[in-house]
Design a protein around this motif. Structure first.
Motif, PDB file in Angstrom:
ATOM      1  N   GLY C 108       1.366  -1.318   0.138  1.00  0.00           N
ATOM      2  CA  GLY C 108      -0.227   0.348  -0.226  1.00  0.00           C
ATOM      3  C   GLY C 108       0.929   1.384   0.333  1.00  0.00           C
ATOM      4  N   ASP C 134       2.515   0.397  -3.898  1.00  0.00           N
ATOM      5  CA  ASP C 134       1.427   0.219  -3.650  1.00  0.00           C
ATOM      6  C   ASP C 134       0.805  -0.842  -4.760  1.00  0.00           C
ATOM      7  OD1 ASP C 134      -1.567   0.906  -3.466  1.00  0.00           O
ATOM      8  OD2 ASP C 134      -1.858   2.556  -4.818  1.00  0.00           O
ATOM      9  N   ARG C 142      -3.074  -5.440 -10.606  1.00  0.00           N
ATOM     10  CA  ARG C 142      -1.916  -4.444 -11.044  1.00  0.00           C
ATOM     11  C   ARG C 142      -0.885  -5.346 -10.097  1.00  0.00           C
ATOM     12  NH1 ARG C 142      -4.354  -0.543  -6.548  1.00  0.00           N
ATOM     13  NH2 ARG C 142      -4.528  -2.103  -5.514  1.00  0.00           N
TER      14      ARG C 142
HETATM   15 MG   LIG Z   1      -3.495   0.612  -2.804  1.00  0.00          MG
END
Ligand SMILES: [Mg+2]
Ligand SMILES: Nc1ncnc2c1ncn2[C@@H]1O[C@H](COP(=O)(O)O)[C@@H](O)[C@H]1O
Ligand SMILES: Nc1ncnc2c1ncn2[C@@H]1O[C@H](COP(=O)(O)O)[C@@H](O)[C@H]1O
Ligand SMILES: Nc1ncnc2c1ncn2[C@@H]1O[C@H](COP(=O)(O)O)[C@@H](O)[C@H]1O
Ligand SMILES: Nc1ncnc2c1ncn2[C@@H]1O[C@H](COP(=O)(O)O)[C@@H](O)[C@H]1O
Ligand SMILES: [Mg+2]
Ligand SMILES: [Mg+2]
Ligand SMILES: [Mg+2]
Ligand SMILES: [Mg+2]
Ligand SMILES: [Mg+2]
Ligand SMILES: [Mg+2]
Ligand SMILES: [Mg+2]
Lengths: 232, 232, 232, 232, 232, 232, 232, 232
Positions: C108, C134, C142
């Motif tokens: 994150g 992140d 992702r």
């Molecule tokens: Mg995030």
């Protein structure tokens, strides 16, 4: 009064009442100090320790206890140890060479306040202190000569303070034959758990003959060391 | 079938599928073993590890897998490591001197099973092992020569297993410049907390450059050591 | 002096002394900095890191260490990493392409400070860093391309930092064949337990070959990565 | 061999090597016993302790160590303490009145095994023991006369063992001026947490001067007591 | 309105609604106070307690509730107990001698706020309180006379508050035959664990007949004591 | 009788009373079974589940409940799920296609018993189950196709069971738009803490929309899934 | 940029990206807000939530995001929920009666902020909310009518938030046949353990069919409720 | 002898010495029983309880204490409560109607053994017991009538035992005005933590006036109830 003094304590244990200041109201600290010295006779030597006293609270007491100062009492504050000593005679007058010497080690520089708390308590109890700070087991080459030196200086007991290197007392106890007192400190982060990891590592040490006290309890370590050396 | 093999693992990581036997039904172990070798081609070298396998379960498997034995497979069981190796070629055929050497230390004799688990995994991965057991930090005079020797033998990585002396990896890492893998073991009683005290002491060590794995995880330590030395 | 430097450390481990500033008195930080550079010879390159230094303490040091600045030292402060680097040469002069590359991932955005602490330590150690922040496992679409890219860039080691997604290192280690260093962070609330849930999830990962360090210990992860890549 | 003896220990600490038997393979116990006495010279007094040895394992050893018995060694097993003493001379020959006396208290009857472990270790170290069991703070009228008696008998140190009454050492330390060693035991249920509640209660006692050891660690308490009284 | 009063509570339990102020918005406290007294009829006696109210919030309320004051209500704040009592009649008017007396003890001076919280709740419930503070088990000679005195004064129930001496209720319960209510406090450091060590020590006491309440829950102890004495 | 049945439960929740057998006396199990079916009318369909029933206890019940068998009841025992179903009609008669389908995943083979407990409860509730076991996040290439397949099969809810890979539900919830129920299992060792690490990792997942139940609670997960799909 | 948006999330889950603000740098919040709305087309409806945003940080954002306001975006801050909603259309425009209704209960007034966090998330997801606060199980006569009312209002799911009364969801689930989502809150002191006691009490409830989320996770409860009702 | 009886206890507390058998050697139990009754005079009524005694140990005692049986003593064993009562008169002779009645509730059937332990202790203390078992808060419609009935029967105190429904005492205390004693039991799995979750839920209950005892401590609850009702 709300507070009950234990005036026999000094006779029983060799050092005076120590007030644990943290968490007490400021007003109560003033009452305690004034009441304690009320009954001191002329020329009687007397002292009182306030432990865990922040610098700012000391500074206020220094103003608010001017009456005591006029009566000949000094307020000696050690900012590392966070101990205030109120007294009418210097600490060095207490030292009694018969009690021998006590060694104090720390693993890191951040453990020094706990070591200093023990040091002042021991000196108040009349015993000489030899200290060596920032000697961790991760750098064993720095540690071994310090222990050799203490052995040569014939210390009767060693206090080892450590937060991130709970093994310090084990290594020491494997090398000396005097009692070793282990003081875990709350230094560290993550799994240090505010000192519990050091505490548990010390308690489960493979080197037998180690005495452990509460986390950050330099006070208790000092009193224990005194009790041991005075029972010769 | 209920079990999905990860046959690409050996290519990716340099050692074969290892079955974590503890907690699996005995019937499932038999199915796994038979399925695994079903597709092995004639003359193809193949092996499979069952970790955490009790001696009594091994003895039953030894009877119930007689089909595999007839097909030329051996069942080599290491009772300290609690690993069964089913294979059609000896472990020593795997050793590749190019991978260098890995050192393994234990603090006490009770930590040896964890060290042996790592040793077999590393040998299965083709790397030579040098070991020295029962060298604790409480007897530092026994430890220092062992580390000197490993340095002279040019190990590329050191695994240190300890339950009651979590400081072993710290002391080692302070003396060598290769990666140190710390394996906490569940040995001890009282505050040892089944290995958590050793684990936490290792994680918060002041000597940086230490890799930590799960309690009693000799397997993971072995694989990590292989991954490190094979990435030269 | 209370503080004992470990000047051999850079030779042994490839990066200079790093002072853990948190919990040290401000006065001690000044003494440490001045003492450290006292014996630097003319034209000798030298640097010192202060980790866990708050922005406000840096600003005070920036004023109080003007003597050092006059002698040609720079005070470079990275506010995300909370590291102050005092030095007389730029960080980029240290990079040595022979050491290869180290990849750094975070789950994150809140895990970035820990990643940045590792990054600076690695660069101080002379190694190039590739980072991607992140990328959590909750959005696996992702994450996968980022890992592909690092593999293509031929990183020799990957550091994965995560507080609320302890599985990040597992997923990564299942996909690459270089060592993976897992750094749990204290990000999260409720059962995150200041990072212990991430730590434990990382330690018990099913993907073997993962090295774990203390919660928030970007420093230790960086040093471990250096030790691994330098031992090629 | 896998096991490394620490033969200097007796010189350093005043009592012989003690083998922690729990968790060791039975075969290893036999090897240890035989190796230990191999080098004993004729007429040399020698002894070895096995702690945490179950009765059934003792009975097997009693059969399997018949060679040692033929060489004049006795196997004395104390079933409460779970200690086996292998020796060629009686325990009482070791007692040296110069060392003074050590008192041992327990809070309940279930704490007795831990106390007995300490007792045998102390006697092996040559010191006399005075004990009083099942005196808890919940029945203060039973406790006070026992402490008075120990004071009159001039004990130099008191060991207090308790699982469900962690306050026993506090009450004792408030009444005597010799060192008090607190041994938490794992007796109790529910929140006793296998001895952690007693341990923590002992560590945070308001009566300073208390030394604490690991849960159920009668052995360590005994060695610590010896170290204290021998340093007179 | 967001808040639902439990107006039957006083009938059922003998004391009025008490608002737990900690963690509530300041605005909500004002609404609660105003709503509560809205429906009070002329000459009807009414009171409301706000517990865990900081001094500074009280001072704001004192200004912002001037309407209530104009209607004849008093705002009595006890800074030790951190309780605000809003009422239109004095506390002493409530005391009913038929309910008997309740004794309150504390181990140290720092436990006094919890004791005071209980005291006010009990007085609000109409019962007389006898208290004796700073009597710890570490100084048993100070404790015994205090208990004798309470027995002579014929208290019907004793509340014992302690953070660092969890054994206080055990010692008391061993000496009296009325119910003993144990209140652990969060006083202490290190292993005190914010009161959990005291709580657990109290729960596992060997002296049966002890009722335990939550850490720092002087309020609950007071209500429990009232429920016990009113059920005569 | 000691046991009070909740006969309205099936109406309210869609499945019959389930007896949690673990920890109940064997005699009580027999009484429960006999009482439950006493009032069943001729031709009335009826069933009762005993969860957490060991194989050996089932075998005894199979003998001791022969009266029930004579009255036309079957005793169907699932040894993986450890559930006994006593009934007078087959499970498949209950399936109602209107309820849709529920998917069940496990991370490892050792998590299967928990998944099977959920499966039987769901089938008893009349809903179809699609399962895929041993798909962990450490081998993401095995997991993704399984989830695709479940999406294509239009499951209305997914149950994910995992002990050592608490991230499984996070990854799943990031890919589907139906509710995901996470069931931590007690599989693992060391820091797995009997399932608490998996539980906490699931609770603090970054992927919102995950429902968590108690460790090993396949029963509760099954009931929750039924409650969700039946509320369409 | 450091932050990677998950723009597909709204399509997948029915509500927009929500930024967890706590622990992020203020500068990063501004960047996130500006970047998010950069690509919004004219007349396109768009919104973004910042959760766990303190009032003072909101006030700064209100000043620093004036550019967004000029482009027609509103900054709606709910101080109880600590959520900022940046949007170009009112929340009520989202409500879709087809989704049904969700009920929200709290045990005490201090649990309201968590409930409000859930409420806003649910409304953002387009679903109507019916709430009833401060209904605890300790006053069961206040709770039962509230639940009756929700059943009559035909809610499709109930969220129950409680810190000091973990039993609230059990009691509710025993009375209704829709899914119950339990949200433990960190309200309480002493053994409340910052919400863990409530969490554990909810997880081990005897009433099956309860879904649990992380402590204080009103956000997750809201998303879970939406996922359940939207899958009708 | 090792064991010290507390013969004054019955006078002080109204019930005889109870021996906590668990963890004591079998031989010690015999000695205790024989010693206890040695000094009983002809026609003197006498009884002794052994708590936590397994059925198999009782059966051995039944054989080995035949001497006592010949002297007119009965050995009454309650297998649910695991209490042996050795006595020369029946339990019902002790009941004294003046003491009133005590109600006992359990949440589930598995909590019954703890309730039975309390019941026998209370009857031994001379008080009548009314019990209602398996009434949990998850089925509130079963609980409310049971409480009504106890209120009508005018019980003076209620004991509520629960492992998986810690809220039972809260609900009860919200409905009655007599003291409620909460006994957490170790029933449950996963997060039940062997009773700690129930314990903590009971301690932090919002319904004030609840007395809590240790996990599974039916004995202590019984004694506390007696102490309360006898102090009328
Ligand atoms: Mg995030
Ligand atoms: N820093 C300290 N740590 C532990 N115990 C202390 C400390 N300072 C004082 N004490 C002890 O705590 C007791 C405390 O009490 P009081 O002032 O009555 O709260 C004193 O009598 C000392 O024995
Ligand atoms: N952020 C950090 N985290 C962990 N260890 C650190 C950190 N910074 C410095 N250290 C290590 O801690 C040692 C510390 O100590 P000190 O003597 O207290 O300055 C240094 O030599 C470093 O190896
Ligand atoms: N394996 C299980 N795990 C959790 N709850 C269960 C399980 N089996 C049954 N139950 C629930 O526990 C309740 C228990 O009770 P009892 O049989 O009265 O002790 C039943 O009504 C079920 O709702
Ligand atoms: N089941 C029990 N749970 C808690 N305390 C008990 C129990 N049985 C006996 N006791 C108490 O524990 C004391 C214990 O002692 P002892 O037999 O001396 O170990 C007795 O005097 C009883 O007051
Ligand atoms: Mg240092
Ligand atoms: Mg050894
Ligand atoms: Mg006893
Ligand atoms: Mg005091
Ligand atoms: Mg698998
Ligand atoms: Mg309320
Ligand atoms: Mg039931």
């Amino acid at each position: 009064g709300l507070i009950k003094f234990d005036r026999d304590r000094e006779d029983r244990t060799g050092f005076p009442e120590a007030v644990y200041s943290s968490g007490k109201d400021y007003e109560d600290l003033i009452i305690i100090a004034n009441n304690y010295f009320k009954s001191v006779k002329p020329n009687e030597k007397s002292s009182l320790l306030f432990t865990r006293l922040s610098k700012s609270r000391f500074e206020s007491l220094n103003d608010d206890l001017s009456d005591l100062k006029e009566k000949g009492f000094n307020l000696d504050y050690n900012p590392k140890a966070k101990i205030l000593r109120i007294n009418n005679y210097p600490l060095k007058d207490k030292i009694n060479p018969d009690y021998g010497k006590i060694g104090i080690l720390t693993a890191g520089t951040s453990d020094i306040p706990v070591a200093e708390e023990a040091k002042i308590v021991i000196q108040e109890g009349g015993c000489e202190v030899i200290s060596s700070y920032d000697v961790g087991v991760a750098g064993i080459h720095r540690l071994l000569p310090q222990i050799s030196k203490m052995v040569k200086d014939k210390v009767n007991c060693i206090i080892a303070c450590a937060g991130m290197e709970g093994a310090l007392p084990s290594v020491v106890a494997g090398l000396v034959d005097v009692p070793v007192i282990a003081v875990p400190t709350s230094i560290g982060y993550g799994v240090s758990d505010n000192g519990k990891t050091a505490l548990f590592a010390m308690l489960q040490s493979c080197a037998p003959g180690i005495a452990v006290v509460n986390i950050d309890n330099g006070f208790g370590a000092g009193v224990l060391a005194l009790t041991i050396v005075k029972n010769h």
